[in-house]
Design an enzyme around this catalytic site. Structure first.
Site, mmCIF file in Angstrom:
data_model
loop_
_atom_site.group_PDB
_atom_site.id
_atom_site.type_symbol
_atom_site.label_atom_id
_atom_site.label_comp_id
_atom_site.label_asym_id
_atom_site.label_seq_id
_atom_site.Cartn_x
_atom_site.Cartn_y
_atom_site.Cartn_z
ATOM 1 N N LEU A 100 24.344 -39.174 8.865
ATOM 2 C CA LEU A 100 24.317 -40.616 9.096
ATOM 3 C C LEU A 100 24.924 -41.369 7.931
ATOM 4 C CD1 LEU A 100 20.841 -41.122 10.748
ATOM 5 C CD2 LEU A 100 23.080 -41.301 11.793
ATOM 6 N N GLY A 149 26.922 -40.250 5.366
ATOM 7 C CA GLY A 149 28.312 -39.909 5.063
ATOM 8 C C GLY A 149 29.279 -40.408 6.118
ATOM 9 N N ARG A 205 0.898 -38.706 7.440
ATOM 10 C CA ARG A 205 1.420 -37.356 7.382
ATOM 11 C C ARG A 205 0.849 -36.531 6.230
ATOM 12 N NH1 ARG A 205 7.896 -38.299 8.640
ATOM 13 N NH2 ARG A 205 7.603 -38.788 10.843
ATOM 14 N N HIS A 241 9.637 -31.040 5.366
ATOM 15 C CA HIS A 241 10.381 -31.807 6.345
ATOM 16 C C HIS A 241 11.416 -32.713 5.697
ATOM 17 C CE1 HIS A 241 11.138 -34.205 9.817
ATOM 18 N NE2 HIS A 241 10.603 -35.270 9.316
ATOM 19 N N GLU A 290 19.483 -39.206 2.222
ATOM 20 C CA GLU A 290 18.382 -38.389 1.704
ATOM 21 C C GLU A 290 18.736 -37.787 0.344
ATOM 22 O OE1 GLU A 290 16.997 -35.350 4.424
ATOM 23 O OE2 GLU A 290 15.461 -34.637 3.054
#
Lengths: 261, 257, 637
Positions: free
Chosen positions: C43, C45, C330, C401, C425
């Site tokens: 997404l 790049g 989470r 994750h 990320e």
């Protein structure tokens, strides 16, 4: 012009040509099949129908034949070119060692071979019943007795029935995929379920095949010659024959005797 | 489980290839098909042999990397499943399994089971997009899209670009791939301005790449891990026909001065 | 090394607008004279490469995949957050900002997060314009759902394939620019080093994965959008090839690594089934809306779940967190699962699993409703486990994750190496110590579509519009080093496969730097990883050659970097003597076992600077100042 060329060059364009010509031919075979069934009504009816096509429709018949011929040529040329493309898309020698069809029908996988069989059949059929080249002793007007004579020969009947099997398969895939190719069909959850096309293919093939079979098994018997043809037409044709084809008369007799067995 | 594998080995694009046979003694039914290949490769490496090259990445059935012709079926026996999500419980103890790469002239083999699928990218480059430069978008809710249209678009947009449709097609046709993109964009109002231009250029590119034509066998739909329907192909053809009939030559720009 | 965050002064809400005005612009006629390398086409790049090309820059984009459409962004299921407030339920940019800061346990930079919330709105508009088929209502308006325990419905989604659809949107724009000639695409190329000339990033060394050729490429700026490093743990929900090599090489060339220990462990994944396990599969968090999590009360209870009567079951999330119950965040859900399994109450053959039970929901709502909500997930679960979740409870277990840490970047997304920008990320910027659900997609696209196009201009405008000297000796030196490193790997010819080392590293990391960490364990881990590194470089067996397609060599080179990064993660975890978000130190917890933050001592970003292979990395601190939110303790009781 450029547009036409681009269209013909693209695979979808060619497929559209195949679909349109295919549908024309489907229309033709349905009509032809219905016409043939008149053999069960009477010799006069069938002969009159043949006469009607030849003389009353007359010149327009040639226009129709032109369209049909063009359709067949385009259909075959497109098929041959697409087949070549497909062979280039996965050249032999670079194919799978093991390939298992998952869902494609037998009809779709044999459509090319079936097509060639049909082409051979069409040529034979025209030579057989239209130009009367194979058996020149046939009468140009007595369609009924020509049919009866023709199908009393076992291999002819066998060949016709086999060809009609091929026609059924060809229609089962071809008629269905033509509509899809043209984008006319409605979305379907299961493409293998195609009741209308199944019925069409079955009825057409059966409608055709029933004639040779009926003759072969004796359900349709020879009739008095030249029923249902106007007298003046017969005279005209007789004149033509005696003038143009003296050998014709001599071959007629033996074939007739043969057919009488 | 004991499994005998016949795997296509080919050292490079030009090299001749052949099927090699390997036997794996301890295959767990819980393994994925690719995990079985991991085990095979670990064994090969430990024996000092060249491991089998194969494409894979996400192993969740979404990236479209994995590509194996398994027992003559693209992505193997399970419907709607990419190779990476196929599990060994789909096979029996003692089974023999044939594994080959996708085969098509447009997908040259690079090594073993790895093929070059950049032809699919070039089909997208030919027009598989909406020209929407960043920055000019209006508010997302100003475009109303009926739910059925959005759903149909999504059905087609689910394509993962794995190339199974090409692999499974007896004609090596990329029609399903191309049609899926055309259908996705064609169902949406945003896709309309370029709709007919797009179909002409994408179909042309599909031909240039050397894919075969569509005979509507239906094998592609059966092999597609996302179950994309061949109805999309009808739609593509319809658009192609319309585009051809309505195409106007593009005006040539004349510059003043 | 000096950490200058370059956050603009002024009120929070106006910072980004002000900054956009303050940054230098590149003359439109000059843009094509600047070359930009983008590594990665997920997404971040793909959106950056497409957008920069649209602006007129010349872009080269490198991916290790055979197509830019395959990056792991594609696997994101749940959705993307945006502060549109289409549902009229009280959402706003400020609320999304606050939720993200709080969700990150107050360890993210305020200004970055606020900008992210601002950009979220434009992302949805942009994606819709590209034809992303988001879910719609019958009236044609966009549909939203609430996600990950958020109090508002702000998540946009495209079935369970939101990441795929957003990526394909960005990919389509990228392909459009490739066709136009603005982007030159390099598929099947892996970046193996960053080339730094006079302190500025000026290119990369990349290996053509098909031919094996080691090549160098020069540019005015290098953008790293190479994703996270969760595969340090070997088993994670990341794609098999996801790796840290690009950012690790940049780190070794001078880019500081921010907060490497912040790892997100997702609670609902399908448990490991055996030693062959190669990766883990995530089941969408939305399952916890209707499923109840439980384990047997007795240790080692091996009865089938149906045989265990109600009063012998422990619904531990409902018991410990009565108000949030099964929807606890989470990190808390994951840790709780670990505790019950550590107590010997885990289920399944391995004992590493807990039940997620839908039988009550099926009784209450009917099978049909459950099938409508989760049908595709149930099917996926059944495909993998061969168990029918309508009949027997699902078994789930946490899995790595997402990594919140990454290369340190300033407000302009530039690392400590000028000219080297880091997006998505791969950077550390927006999620603090814990990321909220449906925020990863948002960050990747915000960075690529709406941040870098502005901020890169500020850097490039300071350079002369002349070609970069690709013949500078640094290029050849970096290529030679890379070649030598790969040759070295091939020459060891030891006894163990690269994957076996990776597995071993993963086990160390999972056991000692996973959901719960402690001082002794981390110190041990560092020692063990050092020993592992030693063994790797003397006993690895890599089959292949530099000059051809060699997948084992690719794996080995990545594992070598993972080993080094694993050590840095442990080091960071050891130094951070507090618990926050995904980083839970057992020494720092409240009496009832909740995370205990230490804002006085640790409200900073830990940025690690490489100091040599044998030396300990140097720690730099960027203090986190909160002007707009009050630091509070998360409570989900």
């Amino acid at each position: 012009m450029q547009l036409v060329r681009n269209f013909w060059q693209s695979q979808i364009g060619k497929k559209v040509v195949m679909a349109v010509t295919g549908l024309i031919l489907v229309g033709f075979v349905v009509g032809h099949m219905v016409g043939n069934l008149q053999v069960f009504q009477s010799a006069a009816k069938l002969n009159a129908y043949g006469y009607f096509l030849k003389h009353t429709v007359g010149g327009a018949l040639w226009a129709v034949r032109g369209v049909l011929l063009a359709s067949v040529i385009l259909h075959v040329v497109a098929a041959v070119q697409l087949t070549r493309q497909k062979q280039a898309a996965r050249p032999s020698g670079q194919g799978y060692q093991k390939y298992e069809p998952q869902i494609s029908t037998f009809a779709s996988r044999t459509i090319r071979w079936g097509g060639f069989l049909l082409l051979a059949f069409i040529v034979f059929h025209i030579l057989h019943f239209t130009t009367l080249t194979i058996y020149p002793d046939y009468s140009p007007t007595d369609v009924y007795n020509n049919v009866v004579k023709g199908f009393q020969i076992p291999w002819v009947t066998a060949f016709y029935v086999l060809a009609m099997g091929a026609l059924a398969l060809h229609l089962f895939h071809g008629a269905w995929s033509s509509l899809r190719t043209l984008g006319l069909s409605r979305p379907a959850a299961r493409p293998t379920a195609r009741p209308i096309v199944t019925a069409l293919a079955g009825l057409v093939a059966l409608g055709f095949a029933v004639v040779p079979l009926a003759v072969f098994f004796g359900a349709v018997q020879p009739a008095a010659p030249e029923q249902g043809i106007p007298a003046e037409a017969l005279e005209a044709s007789a004149l033509q024959q005696s003038a143009g084809a003296p050998a014709g008369a001599s071959t007629t007799a033996p074939t007739s005797t043969l057919a009488g067995h | 489980m004991k499994i005998t594998l016949h795997v296509w080995r080919q050292a490079g694009p030009k090299a001749a290839g052949k099927l090699e046979t390997y036997t794996l003694g301890h295959v767990s039914p819980d393994m994925s098909f690719l995990e079985m290949f991991d085990v095979l490769n670990e064994e090969l490496v430990e024996a000092g042999k060249e491991p089998v090259a194969f494409s894979h990445d996400c192993r969740e059935g979404i990236c479209g990397s994995c590509a194996m012709m398994i027992n003559g079926a693209a992505h193997g026996p399970m419907k709607g499943t990419a190779t990476c999500q196929l599990h060994m419980r789909s096979f029996k103890d003692g089974d023999e399994i044939w594994v080959e790469p996708w085969r098509a002239r447009a997908f040259p083999i690079l090594k073993d089971l790895v093929v070059d699928r950049s032809a699919l990218d070039r089909i997208i480059q030919a027009g598989g997009y909406i020209s929407a430069n960043t920055g000019g978008a209006r508010d997302a809710n100003e475009i109303l899209i009926p739910k059925p249209d959005a759903d149909s678009a999504m059905d087609a947009a689910a394509c993962i670009g794995c190339g199974a449709c090409v692999a499974a097609c007896p004609n090596a046709s990329a029609s399903l791939f191309t049609a899926a993109k055309i259908s996705h964009l064609g169902h949406l109002p945003q896709g309309q301005p370029e709709r007919f231009r797009r179909v002409l250029t994408m179909v042309e590119q599909m031909d240039i790449e050397g894919f075969g034509h569509c005979t509507l066998y239906g094998e592609c739909q059966e092999a597609c891990p996302k179950l994309i329907s061949i109805d999309t192909i009808s739609r593509m053809n319809r658009d192609y026909l319309k585009a051809t009939l309505t195409k106007r030559p593009e005006p040539t720009v004349e510059y003043a001065g | 090394m000096e950490l200058n965050s370059k956050v603009p002064a002024g009120p929070l809400a106006g910072k980004w607008d002000k900054h956009k005005f303050d940054v230098k612009l590149v003359n439109p006629a000059n843009k094509r004279k600047y070359e930009v390398i983008v590594v990665g086409a997920g997404l971040a790049g793909a959106s950056a490469a497409a957008t920069l090309s649209e602006l007129g820059y010349r872009v080269k984009c490198f991916v290790y995949h055979d197509s830019p459409r395959r990056a792991h962004s594609i696997a994101a299921q749940g959705g993307i957050n945006a502060a549109k407030n289409y549902q009229n339920d009280g959402d706003s940019i400020h609320r999304l900002f606050y939720d993200t800061i709080k969700g990150g346990d107050f360890r993210a930079r305020e200004a970055n997060v606020y900008r992210l919330a601002q950009n979220s709105v434009s992302i949805i508009d942009q994606a819709v314009a590209q034809g992303v088929p988001f879910a719609r209502e019958y009236g044609g308006l966009l549909s939203n759902r609430s996600f990950g325990g958020a109090q508002v419905s702000r998540t946009f989604y495209a079935r369970g394939q939101t990441g795929q659809q957003l990526l394909l949107g960005a990919y389509a724009q990228l392909e459009k620019e490739i066709a136009r000639g603005g982007v030159e695409m390099f598929n099947q190329y892996e970046m193996l080093d960053l080339v730094v000339v006079d302190g500025h990033a000026r290119g990369i060394v990349a290996r053509n994965l098909v031919t094996g050729a080691i090549e160098t490429y020069a540019a005015h700026a290098v953008l790293l959008a190479t994703g996270g490093y969760g595969n340090v743990f070997y088993l994670s929900t990341n794609a098999k090839h996801s790796n840290a090599t690009a950012i690790w090489r940049a780190y070794k060339r001078g880019a500081a690594f921010g907060n490497p220990c912040y790892t997100q462990i997702h609670p609902t994944c399908i448990p490991v089934s055996g030693d062959h396990q190669s990766k883990l599969t995530l089941m969408s968090e939305s399952l916890r809306n209707d499923g109840r999590v439980w384990v047997p009360k007795k240790q080692g209870d091996k009865r089938a779940p149906g045989q265990i009567p109600e009063d012998e079951r422990d619904y531990y999330l409902e018991r410990r967190y009565p108000s949030f119950g099964n929807l606890a965040p989470r990190d808390i859900s994951s840790r709780s699962a670990k505790y019950v399994c550590d107590e010997g109450r885990g289920v399944g053959d391995t004992g590493l699993g807990v039940y997620l039970d839908f039988s009550d929901a099926i009784k209450r709502l009917g099978k049909k409703t459950i099938a409508e909500r989760y049908g595709n997930l149930f099917e996926m679960y059944q495909r993998i486990t061969d168990e029918d979740p309508y009949e027997v409870p699902m078994r789930i277990y946490p899995a790595v994750h997402y990594t919140m840490g990454g290369l340190w970047v300033d407000y302009n997304l530039m690392s400590t190496v000028p000219g080297c920008f880091v997006l998505g990320e791969a950077n550390f910027s927006d999620h603090g110590a814990n990321r909220l659900g449906a925020s990863a997609l948002m960050q990747g696209l915000s960075d690529g579509y709406f941040v870098i196009p502005y901020t890169i201009g500020d850097y490039l405008a300071g350079l002369k519009p002349q070609p970069v000297d690709a013949a500078a000796p640094e290029f050849r030196a970096a290529a030679d080093e890379t070649r030598a490193r790969l040759q070295k790997l091939l020459s060891i010819k030891g006894k163990r496969t690269p994957t076996s080392f990776h597995r071993q590293l993963g086990k160390i990391m999972w056991d000692k730097c996973g959901m719960a960490r402690n001082r002794a364990g981390l110190a041990e881990a560092i020692t063990e990883i050092r020993a592992l590194r030693e063994e790797f470089w003397t006993n690895v067996n890599v089959i292949g050659e530099v000059g051809s397609l060699s997948q084992q060599l690719e794996i080995a080179a990545r594992v070598a970097d993972f080993i080094e990064l694993g050590e840095l993660m442990c080091r960071d975890a050891l130094h951070r003597e507090e618990s926050c978000g995904g980083h839970f130190r057992e020494e720092y917890q409240t009496e009832d076992g909740e995370a205990l933050r230490n804002d006085d001592a640790f409200a900073y970003v830990a940025a690690w600077e490489y100091a040599g292979d044998q030396a300990e990395p140097r720690l730099h601190k960027e203090p986190l100042e909160y002007e707009n939110v009050k630091l509070s303790t998360r409570s989900y009781k």
